[in-house]
Scaffold this motif. Structure first.
Motif, PDB file in Angstrom:
ATOM      1  N   SER A  70      22.464  30.594   7.222  1.00 22.67           N
ATOM      2  CA  SER A  70      21.163  30.027   6.843  1.00 22.67           C
ATOM      3  C   SER A  70      19.973  30.806   7.373  1.00 22.67           C
ATOM      4  O   SER A  70      18.934  30.872   6.713  1.00 22.67           O
ATOM      5  CB  SER A  70      21.060  28.587   7.356  1.00 22.67           C
ATOM      6  OG  SER A  70      22.041  27.789   6.771  1.00 22.67           O
ATOM      7  N   ASP A  75      15.296  31.494   1.270  1.00 23.34           N
ATOM      8  CA  ASP A  75      14.620  30.222   1.059  1.00 23.34           C
ATOM      9  C   ASP A  75      14.608  29.327   2.303  1.00 23.34           C
ATOM     10  O   ASP A  75      14.200  28.182   2.240  1.00 23.34           O
ATOM     11  CB  ASP A  75      15.265  29.474  -0.114  1.00 23.34           C
ATOM     12  CG  ASP A  75      16.731  29.170   0.140  1.00 23.34           C
ATOM     13  OD1 ASP A  75      17.360  29.874   0.949  1.00 23.34           O
ATOM     14  OD2 ASP A  75      17.251  28.219  -0.483  1.00 23.34           O
ATOM     15  N   GLN A  76      15.017  29.870   3.432  1.00 23.79           N
ATOM     16  CA  GLN A  76      15.073  29.097   4.675  1.00 23.79           C
ATOM     17  C   GLN A  76      14.018  29.580   5.672  1.00 23.79           C
ATOM     18  O   GLN A  76      13.769  30.770   5.779  1.00 23.79           O
ATOM     19  CB  GLN A  76      16.448  29.240   5.338  1.00 23.79           C
ATOM     20  CG  GLN A  76      17.584  28.649   4.549  1.00 23.79           C
ATOM     21  CD  GLN A  76      17.575  27.137   4.570  1.00 23.79           C
ATOM     22  OE1 GLN A  76      17.155  26.514   5.535  1.00 23.79           O
ATOM     23  NE2 GLN A  76      18.015  26.529   3.484  1.00 23.79           N
ATOM     24  N   ASP A  77      13.426  28.635   6.388  1.00 21.98           N
ATOM     25  CA  ASP A  77      12.521  28.969   7.482  1.00 21.98           C
ATOM     26  C   ASP A  77      13.392  29.181   8.715  1.00 21.98           C
ATOM     27  O   ASP A  77      14.085  28.262   9.167  1.00 21.98           O
ATOM     28  CB  ASP A  77      11.529  27.826   7.707  1.00 21.98           C
ATOM     29  CG  ASP A  77      10.563  28.089   8.856  1.00 21.98           C
ATOM     30  OD1 ASP A  77      10.586  29.210   9.432  1.00 21.98           O
ATOM     31  OD2 ASP A  77       9.791  27.174   9.192  1.00 21.98           O
ATOM     32  N   GLU A  80      13.094  26.715  11.571  1.00 23.34           N
ATOM     33  CA  GLU A  80      13.741  25.438  11.292  1.00 23.34           C
ATOM     34  C   GLU A  80      15.254  25.542  11.456  1.00 23.34           C
ATOM     35  O   GLU A  80      15.893  24.621  11.961  1.00 23.34           O
ATOM     36  CB  GLU A  80      13.403  24.960   9.874  1.00 23.34           C
ATOM     37  CG  GLU A  80      11.983  24.487   9.712  1.00 23.34           C
ATOM     38  CD  GLU A  80      11.668  24.061   8.279  1.00 23.34           C
ATOM     39  OE1 GLU A  80      12.607  23.935   7.452  1.00 23.34           O
ATOM     40  OE2 GLU A  80      10.483  23.868   7.980  1.00 23.34           O
ATOM     41  N   VAL A  81      15.809  26.656  11.039  1.00 22.74           N
ATOM     42  CA  VAL A  81      17.250  26.874  11.175  1.00 22.74           C
ATOM     43  C   VAL A  81      17.622  26.935  12.656  1.00 22.74           C
ATOM     44  O   VAL A  81      18.621  26.349  13.080  1.00 22.74           O
ATOM     45  CB  VAL A  81      17.702  28.164  10.437  1.00 22.74           C
ATOM     46  CG1 VAL A  81      19.150  28.487  10.738  1.00 22.74           C
ATOM     47  CG2 VAL A  81      17.477  28.018   8.943  1.00 22.74           C
TER      48      VAL A  81
END
Length: 163
Positions: A70, A75-77, A80-81
């Motif tokens: 991830s 498309d992932q911050d 946040e991951v």
């Protein structure tokens, strides 16, 4: 008459010594049985500790693999991951059988949390070089390797879990 008394005394002495030696022999057998039982109990406990460690590490490895997949996804911050990793890794509870190693295990998870936080920071800054994050990962690997060695298991190849 003296000979008869002497003979009876000698027989009585032999009976008493024989009884004492049988008592000592049975005590020795009881000690051997107790030692064998203790050894079997220790072996069973050791198996439980090893099994618990392997199970725990399997769960943490799943969290690491999910995070690795991830954190670099477009498309992932990454921040946040990294935060999700910390939450998910801490949700994997250290089994009771590993209570002697809980402090080291929890410290290793904290090192991984720092690794992912630093990696997210570097990715956000556009860096492809992760050298600043590597010491945290190495700290995790070293700590967990020591735990595996302490329970007399071969440590997994931790680097294969990371991308």
């Amino acid at each position: 008459m003296k000979n008869l008394l002497f003979l009876l005394s000698a027989i009585l002495l032999m009976v008493v010594l024989g009884a004492c030696s049988n008592e000592e022999a049975s005590k020795g057998e009881e000690n051997k049985e107790d030692a064998a039982a203790a050894k079997t109990e220790a072996a069973d406990e050791s198996k439980e500790v090893r099994s618990a460690l392997l199970s725990y590490q399997g769960e943490v490895t799943k969290v690491i693999r999910n995070t690795e997949a991830s954190i670099t996804a477009e498309d992932q911050d990454a921040a946040e991951v990294a935060a999700a990793f910390e939450k998910d890794a801490k949700a994997v509870s250290v089994p009771e059988e590993l209570s002697d190693y809980a402090q080291d295990i929890e410290a290793s998870v904290e090192s991984l949390s720092q690794y992912y936080a630093k990696k997210a920071e570097l990715l956000k800054a556009g860096s492809e070089e992760m050298a600043e994050a590597e010491p945290f990962k190495e700290e995790y690997i070293n700590t967990m390797t020591k735990v595996f060695e302490d329970v007399e298991l071969s440590a997994p190849v931790f680097n294969s879990v990371f991308h």
